[in-house]
Design an enzyme around this catalytic site. Structure first.
Site, mmCIF file in Angstrom:
data_model
loop_
_atom_site.group_PDB
_atom_site.id
_atom_site.type_symbol
_atom_site.label_atom_id
_atom_site.label_comp_id
_atom_site.label_asym_id
_atom_site.label_seq_id
_atom_site.Cartn_x
_atom_site.Cartn_y
_atom_site.Cartn_z
ATOM 1 C CE1 TYR A 72 -3.947 -2.224 0.596
ATOM 2 C CE2 TYR A 72 -2.680 -3.159 2.229
ATOM 3 C CZ TYR A 72 -3.806 -2.873 1.251
ATOM 4 O OH TYR A 72 -4.677 -4.184 1.332
ATOM 5 C CG HIS A 109 -7.055 4.998 0.448
ATOM 6 N ND1 HIS A 109 -7.922 5.943 0.525
ATOM 7 C CD2 HIS A 109 -7.736 3.860 1.072
ATOM 8 C CE1 HIS A 109 -8.994 5.629 1.145
ATOM 9 N NE2 HIS A 109 -9.038 4.379 1.505
ATOM 10 C CG ASN A 141 -12.202 0.048 5.764
ATOM 11 O OD1 ASN A 141 -11.941 0.886 5.247
ATOM 12 N ND2 ASN A 141 -12.495 -0.946 5.247
ATOM 13 C CG ASN A 189 -14.554 3.059 3.699
ATOM 14 O OD1 ASN A 189 -15.848 3.405 3.719
ATOM 15 N ND2 ASN A 189 -14.164 2.195 2.913
#
Length: 187
Positions: free
Chosen positions: A15, A20, A66, A112
């Site tokens: 990631y 994000h 999240n 989120n």
């Protein structure tokens, strides 16, 4: 005065360069500028430093996006930081690439991480710095887009935009949200 700067992202090498994770990249820039390193602590990686008469506790939650609210709530309580001294840095698909928008509160706009923070704090009234990642994706393609990497030309422009975001965070801590909004929104 102590401020919690919660910079959102997902842990893990897969990631690291995704859209994000722009929050983590802003956090890394803040730490590098201050000459400090992150420590692996409960619910995240944290570092502390001073900007003149203000102290910043920068958090990169290790809870995944999240569940970011768990980390934010924990560190606010642990350090006895009022919600008025929380700034959340996150990506925003509704802003053009690299554009900054600082707001004192508002909706989660489908994010989120922000949704988790709002649920855990039971309020939408916390400051956010949103970093535009653009929204050039097909209908139903938002998840793949935000978890995808920046385009090469965007990646090349990122250091300057991330430096500007770090400046905005320091301005927020030193001079307050109104000053930061007036000087950095839509830049």
């Amino acid at each position: 005065m102590l401020h919690l700067i919660a910079c959102l992202g997902n842990i893990g090498d897969e990631y690291a360069r995704t859209r994000h994770n722009i929050g983590f990249r802003i956090a890394d820039r803040l730490a590098a500028d201050a000459g400090v390193t992150f420590e692996d602590r409960r619910y995240g990686f944290v570092c502390r430093f001073r900007v003149k008469n203000q102290e910043l506790l920068v958090l990169k939650p290790s809870t995944y996006m999240n569940l970011s609210g768990n980390a934010v709530r924990y560190w606010l309580r642990k350090e006895n930081i009022p919600e008025e001294h929380l700034l959340v840095c996150a990506d925003d698909v509704s802003l053009p690439f690299g554009r900054l928008r600082i707001k004192p509160g508002g909706s989660e706009a489908g994010h989120n991480g922000l949704r988790s923070i709002t649920q855990q704090l039971a309020t939408q009234q916390y400051a956010r710095l949103r970093f535009g990642i653009g929204g050039d994706y097909p209908r139903g393609g938002q998840i793949d887009y935000v978890l995808g990497n920046f385009l090469p030309e965007q990646e090349e422009a990122l250091p300057e935009r991330i430096a500007l975001a770090a400046d905005a965070v320091r301005a927020y801590a030193l001079s307050g949200i109104d000053f930061a909004m007036n000087h950095y929104n839509n830049k």
